[in-house]
Scaffold this motif. Structure first.
Motif, PDB file in Angstrom:
ATOM      1  N   TYR A 181       7.544  -6.169   7.718  1.00 45.28           N
ATOM      2  CA  TYR A 181       6.637  -7.111   7.054  1.00 45.28           C
ATOM      3  C   TYR A 181       6.602  -6.847   5.553  1.00 45.28           C
ATOM      4  N   GLN A 182       6.581  -5.546   5.194  1.00 46.72           N
ATOM      5  CA  GLN A 182       6.567  -5.180   3.777  1.00 46.72           C
ATOM      6  C   GLN A 182       7.855  -5.661   3.090  1.00 46.72           C
ATOM      7  N   ASN A 183       8.979  -5.438   3.797  1.00 49.83           N
ATOM      8  CA  ASN A 183      10.255  -5.917   3.253  1.00 49.83           C
ATOM      9  C   ASN A 183      10.258  -7.446   3.109  1.00 49.83           C
ATOM     10  N   TYR A 184       9.742  -8.091   4.149  1.00 51.25           N
ATOM     11  CA  TYR A 184       9.684  -9.566   4.107  1.00 51.25           C
ATOM     12  C   TYR A 184       8.787 -10.025   2.959  1.00 51.25           C
ATOM     13  N   LYS A 185       7.664  -9.329   2.807  1.00 48.94           N
ATOM     14  CA  LYS A 185       6.714  -9.695   1.754  1.00 48.94           C
ATOM     15  C   LYS A 185       7.362  -9.523   0.378  1.00 48.94           C
ATOM     16  N   THR A 186       8.071  -8.400   0.221  1.00 47.30           N
ATOM     17  CA  THR A 186       8.742  -8.148  -1.055  1.00 47.30           C
ATOM     18  C   THR A 186       9.798  -9.228  -1.323  1.00 47.30           C
ATOM     19  N   LYS A 187      10.580  -9.521  -0.280  1.00 47.47           N
ATOM     20  CA  LYS A 187      11.605 -10.560  -0.438  1.00 47.47           C
ATOM     21  C   LYS A 187      10.974 -11.904  -0.736  1.00 47.47           C
ATOM     22  N   ALA A 188       9.890 -12.204  -0.015  1.00 46.52           N
ATOM     23  CA  ALA A 188       9.215 -13.495  -0.229  1.00 46.52           C
ATOM     24  C   ALA A 188       8.645 -13.558  -1.643  1.00 46.52           C
ATOM     25  N   ASN A 189       8.097 -12.441  -2.109  1.00 48.40           N
ATOM     26  CA  ASN A 189       7.534 -12.390  -3.456  1.00 48.40           C
ATOM     27  C   ASN A 189       8.636 -12.602  -4.497  1.00 48.40           C
ATOM     28  N   ASP A 190       9.765 -11.907  -4.270  1.00 48.15           N
ATOM     29  CA  ASP A 190      10.895 -12.066  -5.193  1.00 48.15           C
ATOM     30  C   ASP A 190      11.408 -13.506  -5.166  1.00 48.15           C
ATOM     31  N   LYS A 191      11.492 -14.068  -3.979  1.00 45.87           N
ATOM     32  CA  LYS A 191      11.963 -15.453  -3.838  1.00 45.87           C
ATOM     33  C   LYS A 191      11.015 -16.413  -4.524  1.00 45.87           C
ATOM     34  N   GLU A 192       9.711 -16.119  -4.348  1.00 48.70           N
ATOM     35  CA  GLU A 192       8.694 -16.988  -4.981  1.00 48.70           C
ATOM     36  C   GLU A 192       8.806 -16.924  -6.494  1.00 48.70           C
ATOM     37  N   LYS A 193       8.990 -15.692  -6.964  1.00 49.47           N
ATOM     38  CA  LYS A 193       9.134 -15.551  -8.427  1.00 49.47           C
ATOM     39  C   LYS A 193      10.388 -16.282  -8.922  1.00 49.47           C
ATOM     40  N   LYS A 194      11.463 -16.119  -8.167  1.00 47.57           N
ATOM     41  CA  LYS A 194      12.710 -16.784  -8.526  1.00 47.57           C
ATOM     42  C   LYS A 194      12.538 -18.296  -8.532  1.00 47.57           C
TER      43      LYS A 194
END
Length: 200
Positions: free
Chosen positions: A169-182
């Motif tokens: 979940y943490q990895n997904y959250k980090t990826k989602a956050n990075d994707k959102e920022k992108k």
């Protein structure tokens, strides 16, 4: 007939002879009844197969027999009295022994008895109950330990699963956050491009 006449004459002769010898014998060798009897028989005269006994000797022998019988009767009475006393003493001793045995049995029963929570048990029953309880408690403890080990193992397994899911979940959250920022940057870039196009 001659024999009868001869016997009567002999009896008369002996009777006269015995009346002359009424003084008892002083030369007794054996004073016992057997000795007196044997002396009386030895000193008697035999006529036609009959023994003629001196009345003095017969009287002395009868007196000795009577004295012996009376003495033996007195001895018998004395022995009976002693025997009765001894039987009483034996009965008393038996009663004492019986009382002692009862007291001993009672004390042994008290020694063999254990009181627990107001209930009396013999030592053997108490030992059986205590060991039964110990075995039951040991079995219950073994069951609890086995179940606890199973639950601990299950908890560790679930904890590791939770950690894995949390990590994912943490990895997904980090990826989602990075994707959102992108995506936000791309959106901003597009807005900027749109603004520039409008200004022209």
């Amino acid at each position: 007939m001659k024999k009868l006449l001869f016997s009567i004459i002999a009896l008369l002769f002996l009777n006269l002879n015995t009346q002359a010898q009424l003084v008892p014998d002083s030369a007794k060798v054996d004073p016992s009844l057997r000795g007196q009897y044997q002396l009386m028989i030895a000193k008697s005269k035999t006529i036609n197969g009959y023994k003629l006994i001196n009345p003095a000797r017969l009287g002395a022998f009868w007196k000795s027999v009577s004295d012996s019988i009376n003495y033996n009767r007195k001895q018998l009475i004395s022995i009976k009295v002693k025997l009765a006393e001894q039987e009483k003493a034996v009965a008393t001793l038996k009663a004492q022994i019986s009382g002692s045995e009862n007291a001993l049995a009672s004390s042994n029963a008290k020694l063999d008895e254990i009181s627990f929570l107001g209930i009396s048990f013999t030592k053997s029953k108490y030992n059986v109950i205590v060991w039964s309880l110990i075995l039951v408690l040991a079995a219950a403890l073994a069951i609890v330990i086995l179940r606890s080990a199973k639950f601990i193992h299950e908890a560790k397994y679930r904890s590791s699963l939770y950690e894995e899911i949390a990590q994912e979940y943490q990895n997904y959250k980090t990826k989602a956050n990075d994707k959102e920022k992108k995506l936000a940057r791309e959106l901003q870039d597009e807005r900027n491009k749109l603004d520039e196009l409008r200004k022209k």
